[in-house]
Design a protein around this motif. Structure first.
Motif, PDB file in Angstrom:
ATOM      1  N   SER A  16      83.356  91.644 149.670  1.00  0.00           N
ATOM      2  CA  SER A  16      83.515  93.080 149.920  1.00  0.00           C
ATOM      3  C   SER A  16      82.345  93.695 150.673  1.00  0.00           C
ATOM      4  CB  SER A  16      83.685  93.826 148.587  1.00  0.00           C
ATOM      5  OG  SER A  16      84.777  93.327 147.868  1.00  0.00           O
ATOM      6  N   ARG A  71      87.472  93.025 144.103  1.00  0.00           N
ATOM      7  CA  ARG A  71      88.530  93.812 144.743  1.00  0.00           C
ATOM      8  C   ARG A  71      87.998  94.886 145.682  1.00  0.00           C
ATOM      9  NH1 ARG A  71      91.096  96.561 139.912  1.00  0.00           N
ATOM     10  NH2 ARG A  71      92.586  97.309 141.454  1.00  0.00           N
ATOM     11  N   ASN A  83      91.160  88.947 148.944  1.00  0.00           N
ATOM     12  CA  ASN A  83      92.474  89.058 148.319  1.00  0.00           C
ATOM     13  C   ASN A  83      93.413  87.960 148.807  1.00  0.00           C
ATOM     14  OD1 ASN A  83      95.421  90.417 148.230  1.00  0.00           O
ATOM     15  ND2 ASN A  83      94.131  91.265 146.604  1.00  0.00           N
ATOM     16  N   GLY A  99      91.213  90.168 138.979  1.00  0.00           N
ATOM     17  CA  GLY A  99      90.290  90.883 139.844  1.00  0.00           C
ATOM     18  C   GLY A  99      89.476  91.923 139.098  1.00  0.00           C
ATOM     19  N   SER A 101      86.586  95.275 140.087  1.00  0.00           N
ATOM     20  CA  SER A 101      85.905  96.038 141.123  1.00  0.00           C
ATOM     21  C   SER A 101      84.546  95.402 141.404  1.00  0.00           C
ATOM     22  CB  SER A 101      85.713  97.484 140.663  1.00  0.00           C
ATOM     23  OG  SER A 101      84.726  98.127 141.438  1.00  0.00           O
ATOM     24  N   THR A 225      94.642  92.907 140.684  1.00  0.00           N
ATOM     25  CA  THR A 225      94.194  92.313 141.946  1.00  0.00           C
ATOM     26  C   THR A 225      94.418  93.227 143.148  1.00  0.00           C
ATOM     27  OG1 THR A 225      96.331  91.213 142.281  1.00  0.00           O
ATOM     28  CG2 THR A 225      94.624  89.988 141.084  1.00  0.00           C
ATOM     29  N   ARG A 226      94.941  94.422 142.931  1.00  0.00           N
ATOM     30  CA  ARG A 226      95.188  95.329 144.057  1.00  0.00           C
ATOM     31  C   ARG A 226      93.875  95.655 144.760  1.00  0.00           C
ATOM     32  NH1 ARG A 226      95.001 100.840 144.418  1.00  0.00           N
ATOM     33  NH2 ARG A 226      94.724 101.016 142.155  1.00  0.00           N
ATOM     34  N   PRO A 227      93.816  95.477 146.089  1.00  0.00           N
ATOM     35  CA  PRO A 227      92.568  95.768 146.812  1.00  0.00           C
ATOM     36  C   PRO A 227      92.173  97.233 146.683  1.00  0.00           C
ATOM     37  CG  PRO A 227      94.095  94.512 148.184  1.00  0.00           C
ATOM     38  CD  PRO A 227      94.868  94.949 146.981  1.00  0.00           C
TER      39      PRO A 227
END
Length: 237
Positions: A16, A71, A83, A99, A101, A225-227
């Motif tokens: 990230s 994430r 992801n 996932g 943050s 796991t949502r980005p």
């Protein structure tokens, strides 16, 4: 986790930020780790690291039982790479995908390096663009809360100075310029060298939640796991 139970191996990665980090192992033993500042070349370096794990036979000798990804928030491209790579590995290795943050990862990382005391706010900060940053508040002991909610905020760094100048705060950021800025405004800050993302902390987070490993040969399993791309305010699922 039962002390007599073998700790499962986890493959964890975060891309990230400009600091790429990949770890295979568990909290008791790191089998493989790569950490480097790669700026915009995450995909190539990540593939090279995964190929090295494959060539050394670690995927067969120490097979991961789950995949954990950072994430975001952070770089749009970097978050997308983590992801997609995480999902691909989870499918191919038949592992569940989880996932956290990236801010939560940094908060856990910093919490291990300080003397804890009641009332302390741990405040990881990630550079966004121009004068904007991402941040989130964490209290000591957040790692063991199974339903912990992470509220991620975005705004100019002057908002942090305005909101937290009178509070007991520890700022964690790997960016030297942000470290200098907050230090000059009398904030307690963890040194950037100790704040560079380390994916062993993703492994420790998943272990601290004591989440049972989901494994189903016929169905792909993923959780949280949502980005977390750029937006005004996020809520952890």
């Amino acid at each position: 986790m039962d002390n007599n139970q073998t700790i499962p191996n986890t493959l964890a990665l975060d891309t990230s930020t400009p600091w790429l980090t990949l770890t295979l192992g568990n909290s008791a033993e790191v089998i493989y780790q790569h950490r480097s500042q790669v700026m915009t070349d995450h995909s190539r370096v990540l593939i090279q690291s995964l190929e090295e794990i494959q060539k050394k036979g670690f995927f067969s000798t120490f097979p991961p039982e789950r995949i954990v990804i950072g994430r975001g928030p952070g770089s749009f491209t970097g978050i997308k790479i983590a992801n997609i790579t995480g999902r691909t590995l989870a499918y191919s290795l038949n592992c569940p995908l989880y996932g956290f943050s990236t801010l939560e990862m940094l908060a856990h990382q910093g919490s291990k390096l300080i003397t804890p005391h009641k009332g302390l706010i741990i405040l990881p900060v990630i550079f966004h663009k121009k004068n904007e940053v991402f941040w989130s508040e964490f209290k000591l002991g957040f790692q063991k809360l199974p339903d912990h909610q992470v509220k991620i905020q975005i705004g100019p760094y002057s908002d942090i100075i305005k909101l937290y100048s009178s509070k007991d705060v520890l700022i964690i950021t790997p960016w030297q310029e942000l470290y200098n800025l907050f230090q000059n405004n009398q904030f307690q800050c963890l040194h950037p060298d100790s704040s560079q993302p380390d994916s062993i902390n993703l492994i420790e987070l998943i272990e601290s939640r004591d989440i049972p490993i989901q494994k189903n040969n016929s169905e792909f399993f993923e959780e949280n796991t949502r980005p977390l791309y750029g937006s005004r305010v996020f809520e952890h699922e």
